[in-house]
Design an enzyme around this catalytic site. Structure first.
Site, PDB file in Angstrom:
ATOM      1  N   ARG A  51       0.842  -1.208   0.000  1.00 58.36           N
ATOM      2  CA  ARG A  51       0.000   0.000   0.000  1.00 58.36           C
ATOM      3  C   ARG A  51       0.870   1.249   0.000  1.00 58.36           C
ATOM      4  O   ARG A  51       0.574   2.237  -0.666  1.00 58.36           O
ATOM      5  CB  ARG A  51      -0.974   0.008   1.196  1.00 58.36           C
ATOM      6  N   TYR A 103     -16.818  16.252 -15.130  1.00 58.42           N
ATOM      7  CA  TYR A 103     -17.203  14.834 -15.195  1.00 58.42           C
ATOM      8  C   TYR A 103     -18.231  14.500 -14.097  1.00 58.42           C
ATOM      9  O   TYR A 103     -18.116  14.980 -12.967  1.00 58.42           O
ATOM     10  CB  TYR A 103     -15.939  13.982 -15.026  1.00 58.42           C
ATOM     11  N   ASP A 175      -8.173  18.160 -14.706  1.00 57.99           N
ATOM     12  CA  ASP A 175      -8.422  16.807 -15.215  1.00 57.99           C
ATOM     13  C   ASP A 175      -7.963  16.772 -16.672  1.00 57.99           C
ATOM     14  O   ASP A 175      -8.564  17.403 -17.537  1.00 57.99           O
ATOM     15  CB  ASP A 175      -9.927  16.510 -15.078  1.00 57.99           C
ATOM     16  N   LYS A 200      -8.980   5.565 -19.525  1.00 62.43           N
ATOM     17  CA  LYS A 200      -9.307   6.008 -20.874  1.00 62.43           C
ATOM     18  C   LYS A 200      -8.088   5.871 -21.799  1.00 62.43           C
ATOM     19  O   LYS A 200      -7.626   4.776 -21.984  1.00 62.43           O
ATOM     20  CB  LYS A 200      -9.860   7.437 -20.818  1.00 62.43           C
TER      21      LYS A 200
HETATM   22  C1  LIG Z   1     -13.887   8.556 -16.760  1.00 64.05           C
HETATM   23  C2  LIG Z   1     -13.504   9.908 -16.295  1.00 64.05           C
HETATM   24  C3  LIG Z   1     -13.237  10.164 -14.939  1.00 64.05           C
HETATM   25  C4  LIG Z   1     -13.400   9.109 -13.867  1.00 64.05           C
HETATM   26  O1  LIG Z   1     -12.453   8.098 -13.987  1.00 64.05           O
HETATM   27  P1  LIG Z   1     -12.693   6.578 -13.510  1.00 64.05           P
HETATM   28  O2  LIG Z   1     -11.437   5.923 -13.918  1.00 64.05           O
HETATM   29  O3  LIG Z   1     -13.920   6.096 -14.242  1.00 64.05           O
HETATM   30  O4  LIG Z   1     -12.898   6.607 -12.039  1.00 64.05           O
HETATM   31  C5  LIG Z   1     -12.823  11.436 -14.582  1.00 64.05           C
HETATM   32  N1  LIG Z   1     -12.699  12.415 -15.506  1.00 64.05           N
HETATM   33  C6  LIG Z   1     -12.969  12.212 -16.814  1.00 64.05           C
HETATM   34  C7  LIG Z   1     -12.806  13.348 -17.772  1.00 64.05           C
HETATM   35  C8  LIG Z   1     -13.374  10.961 -17.250  1.00 64.05           C
HETATM   36  O5  LIG Z   1     -13.646  10.774 -18.545  1.00 64.05           O
END
Ligand SMILES: *Cc1c(COP(=O)(O)O)cnc(C)c1O
Length: 389
Positions: A51, A103, A175, A200
């Site tokens: 961890r 998001y 983000d 992604k």
């Molecule tokens: C999918 C997504 C998230 C969240 O991520 P997870 O891996 O699904 O927890 C946050 N920001 C954006 C822009 C996303 O497309």
């Protein structure tokens, strides 16, 4: 010798061709060990418990830190774990200024979780600098951006928001999921913490769920490290390996998808069945210039609104290449329907007012042959138009 990011990536984050000392293995080994033998009772070795740290995770964290031109990277069990952990640097009575086009999971975290700890927020249109300035309070600690945003690809002027934040002694979080560090380096523009859903583009194969955070501020790095170890939402060791493998092909995947997205966006923008198209690579996009000033790619995601009278279900029925699903950034194209997917929880009037009608689709373009994709979309548009006429 310094190398381009893609060269470092192809070598799994190592600057020279990697091979493990003991065996010559060319991939970072998966250190599936929760605990580590200690030689000295009075001094721990570099790793003691997974961890807190693991060599496979270290390799991933160093790789994302170097890609973002940061000093410290952190791997989390999801994008939301990375984002929520970054918010844990706040204290009660702090305030967040955040984009209203953020998001959905981030929206939920801010409105339903942080509010329980007396951390308040104001939603703003991040493309309107005056509105952002007006929302800043004496207790504002973080301005939170996402650019391009979802699903209309709105563009935030990163430099302008950073300048505003610095004047007001706030941190900035960004983000960077849609652009990846290959095409947008927010730390270089003064952002304090960069966040990713590595689910992604970074992993790229619709397999793992993962999150990353990067900073180059020592104090923030120390605090993030503390939260990562204390809250404990770390990425599993096998998934760290999987993500490193996915990232090796980020550049060819992303850039091929982007070239196709540009072609598809141009094709659809002249199409009689399309009402509106949203893509930062089109000159008609309101944020195109700002985006080009802070990013080196329009990206692989576009959204389009079908003309009234076209049956959205028929259209979806006749699309055969893209999977119809949530998520984005994978080798296969993904077609999403925000009205019942990402924005299902939003009241209809609010959703419509934001331009997210029930004729809007978001397309994350994969690495299929672009002619095949164009033909598939064209066929689906023709079939769904014919049904109605
Ligand atoms: C999918 C997504 C998230 C969240 O991520 P997870 O891996 O699904 O927890 C946050 N920001 C954006 C822009 C996303 O497309």
């Amino acid at each position: 010798m310094t190398y381009k990011k893609q060269t470092t990536l192809a070598h799994g984050g190592h600057h020279q061709g990697y091979h493990e000392e003991a065996t010559g293995a060319v991939n970072t080994p998966i250190y599936l060990s929760s605990t580590f033998h200690q030689k000295q009772l009075n001094e721990m070795g570099p790793y003691d418990y997974t961890r807190s740290g693991n060599p496979t995770r270290t390799q991933l964290e160093k790789t994302i830190a170097s890609l973002e031109n940061g000093t410290d990277g952190f791997a989390f069990s999801s994008g939301m774990a990375a984002i929520s952990s970054a918010f844990m640097l706040l204290h009660s009575n702090d305030h967040i200024v955040i984009s209203k086009d953020v998001y959905g999971g981030t929206f939920r975290c801010v409105t339903q979780l942080l509010s329980q700890f007396s951390i308040s927020h104001t939603f703003v249109d991040m493309t309107d600098i005056d509105e952002v300035a007006r929302a800043i309070q004496s207790n504002t600690r973080v301005i939170y951006m996402e650019t391009p945003a979802n699903p209309l690809l709105q563009i935030t002027d990163i430099r302008a928001i950073v300048a505003l934040a610095k004047e007001n002694n706030c941190y900035t979080y960004l983000d960077n999921t849609f652009m990846t560090p290959l095409h947008q380096q927010p730390l270089d523009l003064g952002v304090d913490i960069v966040l990713h859903s590595a689910t992604k583009f970074l992993s790229g194969h619709s397999d793992i769920v993962a999150g990353l955070a990067v900073t180059k501020d020592n104090r923030l790095a120390e605090k993030l490290s503390f939260v990562q170890n204390t809250y404990g939402a770390v990425l599993s060791v096998q998934d760290c390996y999987q993500l490193l493998q996915g990232m090796k092909t980020l550049e060819p995947r992303f850039n091929k998808s982007t070239r196709s997205a540009q072609q598809i966006a141009e094709h659809l923008s002249n199409h009689t069945s399309i009402e509106n198209i949203y893509y930062p690579g089109l000159a008609s996009h309101p944020g195109a210039d700002v985006h080009a000033s802070q990013s080196t790619s329009p990206g692989a995601v576009l959204s389009f609104e079908l003309k009234k009278g076209i049956d959205v279900q028929q259209f979806a029925n006749h699309v055969s290449l893209p999977v119809i699903a949530v998520s984005l950034g994978a080798v296969e194209s993904i077609l999403s329907y925000p009205a019942t997917m990402s924005h299902a929880a939003m009241p209809v009037e609010e959703r419509e007012a934001r331009g997210i009608s029930d004729r809007l689709f978001r397309l994350s373009v994969g690495i299929e042959d672009v002619e095949d994709l164009l033909n598939d979309l064209e066929n689906a548009l023709n079939q769904s138009t014919a049904v109605k006429l």
